[in-house]
Write a protein that holds these residues in place. Structure first.
Motif, PDB file in Angstrom:
ATOM      1  N   GLY A 124      12.320  14.387  -4.603  1.00 46.03           N
ATOM      2  CA  GLY A 124      11.730  15.487  -4.699  1.00 46.03           C
ATOM      3  C   GLY A 124      11.575  16.400  -4.294  1.00 46.03           C
ATOM      4  O   GLY A 124      13.333  16.715  -3.954  1.00 46.03           O
ATOM      5  N   PRO A 125      10.922  17.667  -3.617  1.00 45.12           N
ATOM      6  CA  PRO A 125      11.368  18.514  -3.214  1.00 45.12           C
ATOM      7  C   PRO A 125      11.687  18.854  -1.413  1.00 45.12           C
ATOM      8  O   PRO A 125      12.651  19.216  -1.077  1.00 45.12           O
ATOM      9  CB  PRO A 125      10.319  19.272  -3.396  1.00 45.12           C
ATOM     10  N   ASP A 126      11.024  18.036  -1.053  1.00 45.28           N
ATOM     11  CA  ASP A 126      12.345  17.759   0.971  1.00 45.28           C
ATOM     12  C   ASP A 126      13.410  16.484   0.038  1.00 45.28           C
ATOM     13  O   ASP A 126      14.360  16.663   1.137  1.00 45.28           O
ATOM     14  CB  ASP A 126      11.024  16.035   0.842  1.00 45.28           C
ATOM     15  N   SER A 127      13.240  16.011  -0.149  1.00 43.55           N
ATOM     16  CA  SER A 127      14.772  14.827  -0.458  1.00 43.55           C
ATOM     17  C   SER A 127      16.395  15.750  -0.933  1.00 43.55           C
ATOM     18  O   SER A 127      16.798  16.137  -0.097  1.00 43.55           O
ATOM     19  CB  SER A 127      15.278  13.606  -1.146  1.00 43.55           C
ATOM     20  N   TYR A 128      15.761  16.549  -2.028  1.00 44.22           N
ATOM     21  CA  TYR A 128      17.075  17.855  -2.637  1.00 44.22           C
ATOM     22  C   TYR A 128      16.710  19.033  -1.624  1.00 44.22           C
ATOM     23  O   TYR A 128      17.833  18.994  -1.343  1.00 44.22           O
ATOM     24  CB  TYR A 128      16.447  18.546  -4.151  1.00 44.22           C
ATOM     25  N   ALA A 129      16.291  19.568  -0.760  1.00 43.18           N
ATOM     26  CA  ALA A 129      16.079  20.527  -0.166  1.00 43.18           C
ATOM     27  C   ALA A 129      16.890  19.683   1.505  1.00 43.18           C
ATOM     28  O   ALA A 129      17.624  19.709   2.050  1.00 43.18           O
ATOM     29  CB  ALA A 129      15.268  20.917   0.862  1.00 43.18           C
ATOM     30  N   ALA A 130      16.585  17.745   2.226  1.00 41.34           N
ATOM     31  CA  ALA A 130      17.085  17.606   2.675  1.00 41.34           C
ATOM     32  C   ALA A 130      18.690  17.590   3.107  1.00 41.34           C
ATOM     33  O   ALA A 130      19.504  18.145   3.623  1.00 41.34           O
ATOM     34  CB  ALA A 130      16.521  16.335   3.399  1.00 41.34           C
ATOM     35  N   MET A 131      18.711  16.820   1.037  1.00 40.66           N
ATOM     36  CA  MET A 131      20.076  16.940   1.263  1.00 40.66           C
ATOM     37  C   MET A 131      21.355  17.883   0.828  1.00 40.66           C
ATOM     38  O   MET A 131      22.563  18.482   1.129  1.00 40.66           O
ATOM     39  CB  MET A 131      20.551  16.324  -0.630  1.00 40.66           C
ATOM     40  N   ALA A 132      20.682  19.144   0.827  1.00 38.95           N
ATOM     41  CA  ALA A 132      21.312  20.297   0.966  1.00 38.95           C
ATOM     42  C   ALA A 132      21.643  21.039   1.909  1.00 38.95           C
ATOM     43  O   ALA A 132      23.101  21.366   2.354  1.00 38.95           O
ATOM     44  CB  ALA A 132      20.230  21.464  -0.172  1.00 38.95           C
TER      45      ALA A 132
ATOM     46  N   ARG B   2      21.438  16.835  -9.995  1.00 43.00           N
ATOM     47  CA  ARG B   2      22.253  16.790  -8.363  1.00 43.00           C
ATOM     48  C   ARG B   2      22.122  18.370  -8.248  1.00 43.00           C
ATOM     49  O   ARG B   2      21.616  18.574  -9.491  1.00 43.00           O
ATOM     50  CB  ARG B   2      24.145  16.250  -8.728  1.00 43.00           C
ATOM     51  N   ILE B   3      22.672  18.651  -7.733  1.00 45.48           N
ATOM     52  CA  ILE B   3      22.744  19.646  -6.916  1.00 45.48           C
ATOM     53  C   ILE B   3      24.647  19.678  -6.168  1.00 45.48           C
ATOM     54  O   ILE B   3      25.132  18.475  -5.871  1.00 45.48           O
ATOM     55  CB  ILE B   3      22.190  20.281  -5.753  1.00 45.48           C
ATOM     56  N   ASP B   4      24.873  21.434  -6.000  1.00 45.16           N
ATOM     57  CA  ASP B   4      25.806  21.263  -5.957  1.00 45.16           C
ATOM     58  C   ASP B   4      26.351  21.900  -4.752  1.00 45.16           C
ATOM     59  O   ASP B   4      25.926  23.363  -4.693  1.00 45.16           O
ATOM     60  CB  ASP B   4      27.099  21.449  -5.965  1.00 45.16           C
ATOM     61  N   ALA B   5      26.017  21.643  -3.008  1.00 43.90           N
ATOM     62  CA  ALA B   5      26.516  22.522  -1.603  1.00 43.90           C
ATOM     63  C   ALA B   5      28.192  23.100  -1.790  1.00 43.90           C
ATOM     64  O   ALA B   5      27.820  23.009  -0.144  1.00 43.90           O
ATOM     65  CB  ALA B   5      25.130  22.027  -0.675  1.00 43.90           C
TER      66      ALA B   5
ATOM     67  N   ALA C  54      29.921  27.631  -0.236  1.00 43.96           N
ATOM     68  CA  ALA C  54      29.105  28.192   0.769  1.00 43.96           C
ATOM     69  C   ALA C  54      27.784  29.590   1.215  1.00 43.96           C
ATOM     70  O   ALA C  54      26.480  29.650   1.662  1.00 43.96           O
ATOM     71  CB  ALA C  54      29.532  28.991   2.762  1.00 43.96           C
ATOM     72  N   ASN C  55      28.271  30.133  -0.371  1.00 41.56           N
ATOM     73  CA  ASN C  55      27.320  31.348  -0.880  1.00 41.56           C
ATOM     74  C   ASN C  55      26.479  30.873  -1.382  1.00 41.56           C
ATOM     75  O   ASN C  55      25.195  32.163  -2.272  1.00 41.56           O
ATOM     76  CB  ASN C  55      28.176  32.557  -1.423  1.00 41.56           C
ATOM     77  N   GLN C  56      26.249  30.012  -2.871  1.00 38.72           N
ATOM     78  CA  GLN C  56      25.204  29.841  -3.362  1.00 38.72           C
ATOM     79  C   GLN C  56      25.288  27.996  -3.611  1.00 38.72           C
ATOM     80  O   GLN C  56      26.658  27.938  -3.870  1.00 38.72           O
ATOM     81  CB  GLN C  56      25.687  30.255  -4.608  1.00 38.72           C
ATOM     82  N   LEU C  57      23.679  27.728  -3.805  1.00 41.40           N
ATOM     83  CA  LEU C  57      23.797  25.893  -4.457  1.00 41.40           C
ATOM     84  C   LEU C  57      23.694  26.549  -5.432  1.00 41.40           C
ATOM     85  O   LEU C  57      23.328  27.159  -6.379  1.00 41.40           O
ATOM     86  CB  LEU C  57      21.965  25.918  -3.943  1.00 41.40           C
ATOM     87  N   ILE C  58      24.642  25.094  -6.591  1.00 36.75           N
ATOM     88  CA  ILE C  58      23.759  24.883  -7.982  1.00 36.75           C
ATOM     89  C   ILE C  58      23.260  23.860  -7.982  1.00 36.75           C
ATOM     90  O   ILE C  58      23.988  22.612  -7.456  1.00 36.75           O
ATOM     91  CB  ILE C  58      25.661  24.498  -8.056  1.00 36.75           C
ATOM     92  N   ALA C  59      22.416  23.946  -9.165  1.00 31.84           N
ATOM     93  CA  ALA C  59      21.363  23.291  -9.077  1.00 31.84           C
ATOM     94  C   ALA C  59      20.875  23.018 -10.803  1.00 31.84           C
ATOM     95  O   ALA C  59      21.432  23.748 -11.693  1.00 31.84           O
ATOM     96  CB  ALA C  59      19.762  23.742  -8.841  1.00 31.84           C
TER      97      ALA C  59
END
Length: 529
Positions: A305-313, A451-454, A457-462
């Motif tokens: 959820g929001p917490d886990s995806y933000a923590a992973m990022a 998934r997301i991709d971090a 360094a300039n942009q997070l892909i979601a």
């Protein structure tokens, strides 16, 4: 396992559960070859050898005998993981002065290094490093294999004799690199038709279009009959080195004879109630560990959820930053095409293999060795051409890789994960590993989860299919670009994995991979390859 379209227009892959062994690979025919080895009583390592050589024939632009990589092995009886690094090395005669900077800014391929005159570190014979994958497979087989080496290479020889079928996907990949392939006469002869991308076998065509891989078949047959070291110590290696030197490179037979893949103790660490095993050294393994060291301090909740995806990022961004500062890798372009493959194996006894192998860029150096039929790597591009840095270009140095094969364990659950996709690999493997250990998700649910991709360094892909509250939370600390999971190009990495839980094995590949599949040994009698 097949891909299908649900009523919600969401692509899915069916994941089987079986007591039999399973191979998950980015080409179905390679998975079949490995599963047939398991059905014949072979070990997971035997199946990995067969799968590796077949996928090098059927995905020649991704990997092959002239590439390198890394392998994680799990031995069930001893409860022990083993790491094998068979990455590439720079030739001993390499002179950094032969790679002068052009002063024209950044290079245009995977890494934003300073541009080198004539792209000598990116394309052509001067970009070729000492290959390692064949010696790595040979060492793994010598230590753990049960079946004869020659039998394991027979499927690859057979596929090379037939030649790669040019379907719509193969034609698309070749078309994406036509101009570069045309610069090497032998590459053009193998992949192109009159300098253009090849005619597609398809629709109502009666005649199949296949690449002529007969020379590669002969070389694979030599390796099958004479062992892995035939590529390094024998006439085959001498011919390959001579081809590279004739085209202006510095790879020598001495380089090949001196090459040895390296077994080592894995880098292993505890994470909550799980344990991970990765390849140490110049891989993404240490960065994977750093990611989970950060995650361990976070409350991720009971479901993604929001917490886990933000923590992973945040964990991924921090791990990438530490990698860039300490390992000398200054990052890949997130827009660059993929060039690597991964497969995972579990046998009926619970032994596992996670193998990632690569040529580095798509089609590697875009140079074919005419004597061997092998498409050559461009491993020299892994080095920073600017001197005085941790990863600076120099002779006889091991390349810094982004590969991240992982063995994970939690209770009676074991899994072998990995992916292709350059710097995108780490994020994919980390998220899949978190899904199954933090949230007890099944293999099927993990591989289908967005998934997301971090890695930029300039942009997070979601993934645009993420819930809106997750996307909003990610935007609090990141510039976020939403995108679809597509067949080509891949906005995210392309993973493959197997899992063993409660005595049952399962496997899955990236859901958007048109060729990827997981095959169990009990399915092979009903499959016509």
């Amino acid at each position: 396992m097949s891909s299908n379209l649900s009523h919600s227009s969401q692509t899915r892959k069916t994941v089987i559960e079986t007591e039999h062994g399973v191979v998950a690979a980015q080409h179905r025919l390679a998975a079949i070859a490995g599963a047939e080895v398991l059905a014949a009583g072979g070990d997971a390592v035997d199946a990995a050898v067969a799968t590796s050589f077949v996928i090098g024939v059927l995905e020649p632009w991704m990997s092959g005998p002239a590439g390198g990589g890394a392998m994680m092995i799990w031995r069930a009886e001893e409860g022990q993981a083993h790491a094998l690094n068979h990455g590439m090395r720079s030739p001993g005669a390499l002179d950094p002065a032969n790679y002068p900077l052009s002063g024209r800014g950044k290079a245009g391929d995977l890494f934003p290094w300073e541009h080198v005159e004539g792209d000598r570190n990116v394309q052509g014979a001067t970009a070729i490093a000492v290959p390692g994958v064949v010696d790595g497979l040979g060492q793994a087989h010598e230590r753990f294999g049960k079946m004869p080496w020659g039998e394991l290479l027979a499927p690859a020889v057979e596929h090379a004799r037939k030649g790669l079928l040019v379907d719509w996907y193969a034609a698309l990949v070749i078309a994406s690199c036509t101009r570069a392939l045309a610069q090497d006469a032998d590459a053009a002869d193998l992949f192109l038709e009159d300098g253009q991308w090849p005619t597609i076998s398809g629709w109502t065509a009666l005649a199949e279009k296949r690449l002529d891989q007969s020379r590669m078949a002969d070389s694979l047959d030599q390796i099958a009959r004479n062992g892995a070291r035939a590529l390094y110590d024998g006439d085959l290696g001498a011919a390959m080195a001579r081809d590279v030197q004739d085209k202006g490179g510095c790879l020598s037979h001495d380089d090949l004879q001196a090459y040895r893949a390296e077994f080592s103790a894995p880098l292993d660490f505890a994470y909550r109630d799980a344990r991970f095993h990765v390849v140490p050294g110049l891989t993404a393994g240490p960065t994977f560990r750093d990611t989970f060291a950060s995650l361990a301090t976070e409350d991720l909740g009971n479901a993604p959820g929001p917490d886990s995806y933000a923590a992973m990022a945040e964990a991924l961004k921090g791990a990438y930053a530490r990698r860039l500062g300490s390992m000398g890798d200054t990052g890949e372009s997130p827009e660059a095409p993929g060039c690597t493959t991964h497969f995972s194996v579990v046998d009926r006894h619970g032994n596992m293999v996670a193998q990632t192998q690569t040529l580095l860029s798509i089609f590697g150096s875009r140079v074919v060795s005419p004597s061997t039929g092998f498409l050559m790597n461009n491993g020299i591009m892994w080095f920073d051409p600017v001197q005085g840095r941790p990863n600076s270009l120099g002779p006889n140095k091991r390349c810094l890789m982004n590969v991240c094969p992982v063995i994970g364990e939690q209770g009676d659950k074991r899994f072998a994960f990995g992916a292709s996709g350059g710097r995108k690999i780490l994020g994919a493997v980390a998220q899949l590993s978190s899904f199954v250990t933090d949230f007890d998700m099944s293999l099927e649910d993990s591989f289908h989860a967005p998934r997301i991709d971090a890695s930029d360094a300039n942009q997070l892909i979601a993934d645009e299919s993420l819930p809106r509250d997750v996307l909003d939370r990610l935007r609090e600390n990141n510039e976020v670009a939403e995108t679809k999971r597509t067949i080509f190009p891949y906005a995210f990495a392309c993973p493959a994995g197997v899992m063993r839980a409660n005595g049952q094995n399962s496997g899955c590949t990236e859901i958007m991979s048109p060729w990827g599949d997981a095959i169990s040994e009990d399915m092979t009698k009903d499959i016509e390859a």
